[in-house]
Scaffold this active site. Structure first.
Site, short mmCIF file in Angstrom:
data_model
loop_
_atom_site.label_atom_id
_atom_site.label_comp_id
_atom_site.label_asym_id
_atom_site.label_seq_id
_atom_site.Cartn_x
_atom_site.Cartn_y
_atom_site.Cartn_z
N LYS A 71 -7.71 -2.13 -5.61
CA LYS A 71 -8.35 -3.07 -4.69
C LYS A 71 -8.01 -4.53 -5.05
CE LYS A 71 -12.42 -1.12 -5.43
NZ LYS A 71 -12.01 0.15 -6.10
N THR A 72 -8.08 -4.86 -6.33
CA THR A 72 -7.74 -6.22 -6.76
C THR A 72 -6.26 -6.49 -6.55
OG1 THR A 72 -9.51 -6.15 -8.42
CG2 THR A 72 -7.82 -7.85 -8.68
N ASP A 116 -15.11 -9.33 -5.78
CA ASP A 116 -15.18 -8.00 -6.35
C ASP A 116 -16.65 -7.61 -6.52
OD1 ASP A 116 -14.24 -5.65 -7.36
OD2 ASP A 116 -13.67 -6.44 -9.32
N THR A 165 -17.15 -0.37 -5.10
CA THR A 165 -17.07 1.05 -5.45
C THR A 165 -18.21 1.83 -4.80
OG1 THR A 165 -18.33 0.61 -7.47
CG2 THR A 165 -15.93 0.58 -7.66
N ARG A 224 -4.56 2.68 -12.61
CA ARG A 224 -4.97 1.89 -13.78
C ARG A 224 -4.98 2.77 -15.02
NH1 ARG A 224 -10.35 -1.07 -12.89
NH2 ARG A 224 -9.01 -2.57 -11.83
#
Length: 340
Positions: A71-72, A116, A165, A224
């Site tokens: 997402k980032t 975020d 999330t 990640r």
């Protein structure tokens, strides 16, 4: 949450080591380099191209899904594709209205504001976002008492990219103000292999396809995590072997880290064993599992359960969690009669 979530090697939540320049350099910078999430990427390509043709700011975008899925990274890519500046903050960091107003007034036309954990934005701050997103203006009250006045401050057109999330915790008024909603899902092994090979090339590490697949299978469908595990395997290979990575090296390094062949850790296995041993496979409530494990329920919900649900080891029912037959088989435990 406990410190466990910050240090757990298979937690999708960002850790301190994930912000190291070496890891940051693995992030793709444009949509053409982005691997996976094909539907979301195609949606963004169309939206970005249309916005640039009309010389407008991109529509507000909400990205949601488990941590570690990009997402980032997507926010950085959007800023690059739009040739705009990116301002990054987080919901819990916005404590006072002035914090948000300061960020908004410093945005230039077409800039991207990335928030975020937007579901954790305080309600009072959230209300400043409503007119900002709809009318590109913020309303605030100056002075107090009899001298109080309501004022409106105009903003330059910008695009808000929110990441969460837990999309269900987002208030309906805020959620409805996003023009584009995209869910990021767990990655396939095939896509994770591509990511592993790309990252290994950037890290100047020799790895074959079989080893990359073994890493992918243990990475819980999360880019990640695959990059994090690749670094651990690279270190192991550098110290214990000739520096190149093969399947045996991957297996040895990740066994040392406590990661089994399907990506489960000790906590994952203890979670399943608790449901099976103490509650005969369930159904059982998450609070009871957390109390037995002496872990916080939020840790189990955010870190442990998403992947167990995804691979079908746990079933979430109206009466609680249940262990599936696949979980029994993985642990080598005979299937028991249900508790209720």
């Amino acid at each position: 949450m406990k410190d466990f979530e910050k240090t757990h090697i298979l937690s999708g939540t960002q850790q301190t080591t994930d912000r190291e320049p070496e890891i940051q350099s693995l992030r793709p910078t444009h949509l053409c380099d982005y691997i996976g999430q094909s539907e979301a990427v195609e949606t963004l390509k169309i939206a970005i191209q249309a916005a640039k043709q009309r010389d407008e700011a991109l529509d507000h975008l909400l990205l949601y899904g488990p941590p570690g899925l990009g997402k980032t990274t997507m926010a950085h890519i959007i800023a690059n594709e739009m040739e705009s500046a990116l301002t990054i903050t987080a919901g819990p960091a916005l404590v006072k209205g002035g914090d948000l107003i300061g960020l908004l007034t410093n945005l230039n036309r077409g800039d991207i504001l990335f928030i975020d954990e937007i579901h954790r934005t305080p309600k009072t701050i959230e209300e400043f976002l409503y007119p900002a997103m709809e009318d590109f203006a913020v309303d605030f009250v100056s002075d107090k008492g009899l001298n109080a006045r309501s004022m409106r401050l105009s903003l330059r057109q910008f695009a808000l990219v929110g990441a969460t999330t837990r999309v269900g915790l987002l208030s309906a008024p805020l959620r409805d103000r996003f023009g584009i909603h995209r869910s990021l899902d767990f990655y396939t092994d095939e896509d994770l292999v591509k990511i592993t090979l790309r990252s290994a090339k950037l890290l100047n590490v020799a790895i074959d396809d079989e080893s990359a697949l073994e890493l992918a299978k243990r990475s819980r469908g999360t880019p990640r995590i695959v990059n994090r595990l690749l670094k651990r395997v690279r270190d192991y290979a550098q110290v214990r072997t000739d520096g190149s990575i093969n399947k045996a090296t991957v297996e040895a390094a990740l066994t040392l880290e406590g990661v089994d062949h399907v990506g489960l850790t000790d906590l994952d296995r203890r979670y399943l064993q608790t449901v099976i041993k103490y509650y005969k496979g369930g159904p059982v409530g998450i609070e009871a599992i957390a109390a037995t494990l002496q872990e916080e329920a939020d840790t189990l919900v955010d870190v442990v359960e998403p992947y167990l649900l995804k691979i079908g080891f746990v079933l979430r029912t109206s009466s609680g969690r249940k262990a599936s037959s696949a979980a029994y088989q993985h642990l080598g435990t005979p299937v028991q009669a249900p508790l209720f």
